[in-house]
Structures are given as C-alpha cells and as structure tokens.
Write a protein that holds these residues in place. Structure first.
Motif, PDB file in Angstrom:
ATOM      1  N   PRO A  82       9.513  -6.266  27.404  1.00 11.71           N
ATOM      2  CA  PRO A  82       8.258  -6.003  28.121  1.00 11.71           C
ATOM      3  C   PRO A  82       7.713  -7.231  28.840  1.00 11.71           C
ATOM      4  CG  PRO A  82       8.029  -5.504  25.766  1.00 11.71           C
ATOM      5  CD  PRO A  82       9.457  -5.851  26.001  1.00 11.71           C
ATOM      6  N   MET A  83       7.931  -8.409  28.252  1.00  6.19           N
ATOM      7  CA  MET A  83       7.433  -9.627  28.906  1.00  6.19           C
ATOM      8  C   MET A  83       8.141  -9.837  30.252  1.00  6.19           C
ATOM      9  SD  MET A  83       7.305 -13.494  27.436  1.00  6.19           S
ATOM     10  CE  MET A  83       8.975 -13.404  26.854  1.00  6.19           C
ATOM     11  N   VAL A  84       9.476  -9.696  30.249  1.00  4.53           N
ATOM     12  CA  VAL A  84      10.230  -9.871  31.501  1.00  4.53           C
ATOM     13  C   VAL A  84       9.798  -8.819  32.526  1.00  4.53           C
ATOM     14  CG1 VAL A  84      12.541  -9.779  32.554  1.00  4.53           C
ATOM     15  CG2 VAL A  84      12.229 -10.880  30.318  1.00  4.53           C
ATOM     16  N   VAL A  85       9.645  -7.571  32.063  1.00  7.69           N
ATOM     17  CA  VAL A  85       9.325  -6.475  32.988  1.00  7.69           C
ATOM     18  C   VAL A  85       7.936  -6.670  33.606  1.00  7.69           C
ATOM     19  CG1 VAL A  85       8.966  -3.974  33.132  1.00  7.69           C
ATOM     20  CG2 VAL A  85      10.892  -4.870  31.816  1.00  7.69           C
ATOM     21  N   LEU A  86       6.966  -7.112  32.794  1.00  4.67           N
ATOM     22  CA  LEU A  86       5.609  -7.332  33.338  1.00  4.67           C
ATOM     23  C   LEU A  86       5.582  -8.506  34.314  1.00  4.67           C
ATOM     24  CD1 LEU A  86       3.362  -6.604  30.226  1.00  4.67           C
ATOM     25  CD2 LEU A  86       3.551  -5.249  32.320  1.00  4.67           C
ATOM     26  N   LEU A  87       6.310  -9.572  33.975  1.00  2.64           N
ATOM     27  CA  LEU A  87       6.354 -10.723  34.903  1.00  2.64           C
ATOM     28  C   LEU A  87       7.038 -10.323  36.205  1.00  2.64           C
ATOM     29  CD1 LEU A  87       7.219 -13.637  32.434  1.00  2.64           C
ATOM     30  CD2 LEU A  87       5.093 -13.349  33.716  1.00  2.64           C
ATOM     31  N   MET A  88       8.132  -9.552  36.087  1.00  2.00           N
ATOM     32  CA  MET A  88       8.848  -9.118  37.288  1.00  2.00           C
ATOM     33  C   MET A  88       7.949  -8.205  38.136  1.00  2.00           C
ATOM     34  SD  MET A  88      11.539  -9.361  39.085  1.00  2.00           S
ATOM     35  CE  MET A  88      12.905  -9.978  38.111  1.00  2.00           C
ATOM     36  N   SER A  89       7.178  -7.335  37.480  1.00  5.33           N
ATOM     37  CA  SER A  89       6.259  -6.444  38.208  1.00  5.33           C
ATOM     38  C   SER A  89       5.332  -7.285  39.072  1.00  5.33           C
ATOM     39  CB  SER A  89       5.384  -5.639  37.242  1.00  5.33           C
ATOM     40  OG  SER A  89       6.181  -4.888  36.367  1.00  5.33           O
ATOM     41  N   HIS A 121      18.041  -2.754  34.865  1.00  8.60           N
ATOM     42  CA  HIS A 121      17.501  -1.502  35.419  1.00  8.60           C
ATOM     43  C   HIS A 121      15.975  -1.426  35.309  1.00  8.60           C
ATOM     44  CE1 HIS A 121      21.784  -0.206  35.154  1.00  8.60           C
ATOM     45  NE2 HIS A 121      21.461   0.379  36.297  1.00  8.60           N
ATOM     46  N   SER A 122      15.403  -1.988  34.233  1.00  6.82           N
ATOM     47  CA  SER A 122      13.934  -1.969  34.131  1.00  6.82           C
ATOM     48  C   SER A 122      13.333  -2.859  35.211  1.00  6.82           C
ATOM     49  CB  SER A 122      13.438  -2.471  32.780  1.00  6.82           C
ATOM     50  OG  SER A 122      14.154  -1.925  31.737  1.00  6.82           O
ATOM     51  N   CYS A 123      13.982  -4.008  35.473  1.00  8.68           N
ATOM     52  CA  CYS A 123      13.477  -4.902  36.536  1.00  8.68           C
ATOM     53  C   CYS A 123      13.574  -4.203  37.889  1.00  8.68           C
ATOM     54  CB  CYS A 123      14.277  -6.216  36.557  1.00  8.68           C
ATOM     55  SG  CYS A 123      13.814  -7.346  35.237  1.00  8.68           S
TER      56      CYS A 123
END
Ligand code: GRG
Length: 294
Positions: free
Chosen positions: A15-22, A152-154
């Motif tokens: 979740p940390m990577v996905v939120l930062l990427m968002s 894929h989430s990114c």
C-alpha cells in the motif's frame, strides 16, 4: 479469522508503494496543487494488501507453516480447511472492492495478479531439469509471485490518474523492478536473518526444497549442489551442505548486486516522472528495500 493479519503488524509495503505512485502520477499529470491520492487509488492500495494477505494465508497452508509475522498462522490455529476458506474470503472481498471501483481496465490488471500468483506458486512446486534454465525459471517465478502485484497495482493507479500509456508503463516497470529486488532481498534474508527478526524460521526456503538466488549462484562454484537442487534438498545433510556452500562463496553478495541492478532500473524508470516529493520517496524506497533487515 480474516481480520487476524490486519492488525498493523505487517510492513504494509505494497500500500505504501501504491499510494506514493498514485501521488507521483497525479502530480506528473498536472495535479501539482493537490496531488493527494484519489479515493479509487486508495482502494487499489487496500486491495493490493488484501490480495497479498490472502496469498499469505494460502501460502502457509501449502508450506505447512507454523508462524507468520511473529505469531501463529491461521492454518496452525484453525486448521487447513478454515485457512483456505479464510484466504478465499479475503480474496472475495477484495474482488468486490475492485469491481466497485467500476473501471474495467483496472479489473483486468488486478485479475492478472491473481493468475500470476497462482502460476508462480505452481512454478515453485517444480524444478527445472536443465541447469541452464534454472535462473531464468527462478526470475520468472519471482516476477509472478512477488513483482506482478506491485507492477500491476502501480499501473492501475497510473490508469486511474488519467496518465498516458507511457506513464502507465513507467509505473509498471518501477513496480516490476522494485518487486524483483524485494524478493531477491527476501531470499538473501532467509540465509542471513534470525528467526526472531523475521517472524519465521530461517533457511526456511531450503527446508521447503526451494533453490533461490543465493543457492543458484553457489551452485556455479559447487556443481555438486545441482543434484541436491534436483532432489529438493530432501536427503539428510542437504540443507546444511547447501547453507555452508552459500556462506563459503560470495553468492549472497552476487544476489545483492543483482538486487541493486533491479533497483537502479526502478530508479531510472521513476525519474521519467516530473519531480515531486513522492517521486523522491519512491527513489529512497529502493535503498530501503536493499537495506531492509525484515
Ligand atoms: C489466494 C491470491 C491467492 C494466491 C494463491 C499461495 C499463492 C497462490 C501465492 C503465494 C504468493 C506469496 C506468498 C508470495 C510471497 C511474497 C512475499 C515476499 C511475502 C512477504 O512479504 P512481506 O515481507 O510481508 O511484505 P509482510 O508480512 O510485511 O506483509
């Protein structure tokens, strides 16, 4: 049982990577004033952690594990049947949350992750007879079991930011390279770390019959390891000999160099986005992945 692992004890790395990427993608796409993650992107970050958690619950059944995150695992406490249903349930709720976002492309991306996780787990059940194919098989398995979820989430949050195909590809490549590095480090830690720190037994991979990067590198110097890899370290003394070979060679160092290469590529990718605090955090994260101890 399905609430058991959502107690804040996991690293919440995905979740940390996905939120930062968002936020990095939103910023790049022109939301410079307010690059906060969108509600749909926040949902993807939660869904990523739920898919991950479901796969951990199932993985512990397959591996007949006792502990996870420093506590007894669901299958140990409640038995295999309930653990399988618990994993299914977490996956089902994550699928409902995914469908509720209402974006077909994003559903396709995250469904691919689930297929990859299962195929990666199947790949791990087998051993390539041809020694020359083993490393490529290991890297392909690593992508499916670990990197696909991040990649894929990114990409999904890049899609939701309204970014171009080029930016979506940057997000995917960052997640893929970081994910492979993450697993390489995980495989190194299995040889280096203590049980107390990892929350699970060390040299666990060898005990499960798995030859990860450090052993595959060691086998280049000690070809006698190949027979052990083939029989999945099943004979008495195999695990100890393989462990010794890893310590005697520079195979952990070789695995680290490879992880560094993947991190460098992740950085090269993310630097194609406009500079933002979140982009810098994603760069810093590659170092944290390399230096993590748990
Ligand atoms: C039910 C979706 C589903 C899949 C079934 C069992 C299986 C197929 C896949 C297993 C995939 C798996 C367990 C991959 C390992 C990934 C990995 C590196 C786990 C450790 O992640 P950390 O260190 O753990 O982020 P925490 O505890 O911090 O979350």
């Amino acid at each position: 049982m399905s609430h058991y692992y959502f107690d804040g004890q996991g690293k919440a790395f995905r979740p940390m990577v996905v939120l930062l990427m968002s936020r990095a993608c939103n910023f790049h796409h022109g939301a410079a004033e307010n690059s906060l993650a969108l509600p749909s992107q926040r949902r993807i970050s939660m869904i990523a952690e739920m898919i991950h958690t479901a796969s951990l619950v199932h993985d512990d059944v397959i591996d007949e594990a006792d502990t996870r995150r420093g506590k007894a695992c669901v299958s140990y406490l409640h038995g295999q049947r309930k653990a399988i249903l618990t994993g299914d349930y977490i996956l089902t709720v994550s699928s409902m949350a995914l469908a509720a976002i209402g974006n077909k492309d994003v559903v396709i991306l995250l469904s691919q992750v689930i297929e990859d996780l299962v195929r990666g787990e199947f790949m791990q059940l087998g051993t390539k007879e041809d020694e020359d194919e083993r490393f490529a098989h290991y890297l392909k398995k690593t992508f499916k079991k670990t990197a696909s979820l991040l990649a894929h989430s990114c990409r999904a949050v890049a899609v939701l930011s309204g970014s171009s195909k080029d930016v979506q590809e940057v997000a995917y490549q960052y997640g893929k390279n970081l994910g492979i590095a993450f697993q390489l480090v995980d495989d190194m830690l299995d040889f280096m770390s203590t049980e107390e720190l990892m929350g699970k037994p060390t040299a666990a991979d060898l005990k499960l019959g798995l030859a990860t990067a450090p052993v595959l590198f060691a086998a280049e110097k000690y070809p006698e390891l190949n027979a052990m890899i083939m029989r999945r370290f099943s004979e008495p003394g195999d695990v100890e000999l393989a462990r010794e070979a890893v310590t005697k060679t520079d195979s952990l160092q070789q695995a680290r160099i490879l992880a560094e290469q993947y991190c460098r590529e992740a950085v090269r990718q993310i630097q194609q986005l406009a500079p933002s605090p979140e982009r810098e955090a994603l760069v810093t994260l590659t170092q944290k992945v390399l230096n993590r101890k748990k």
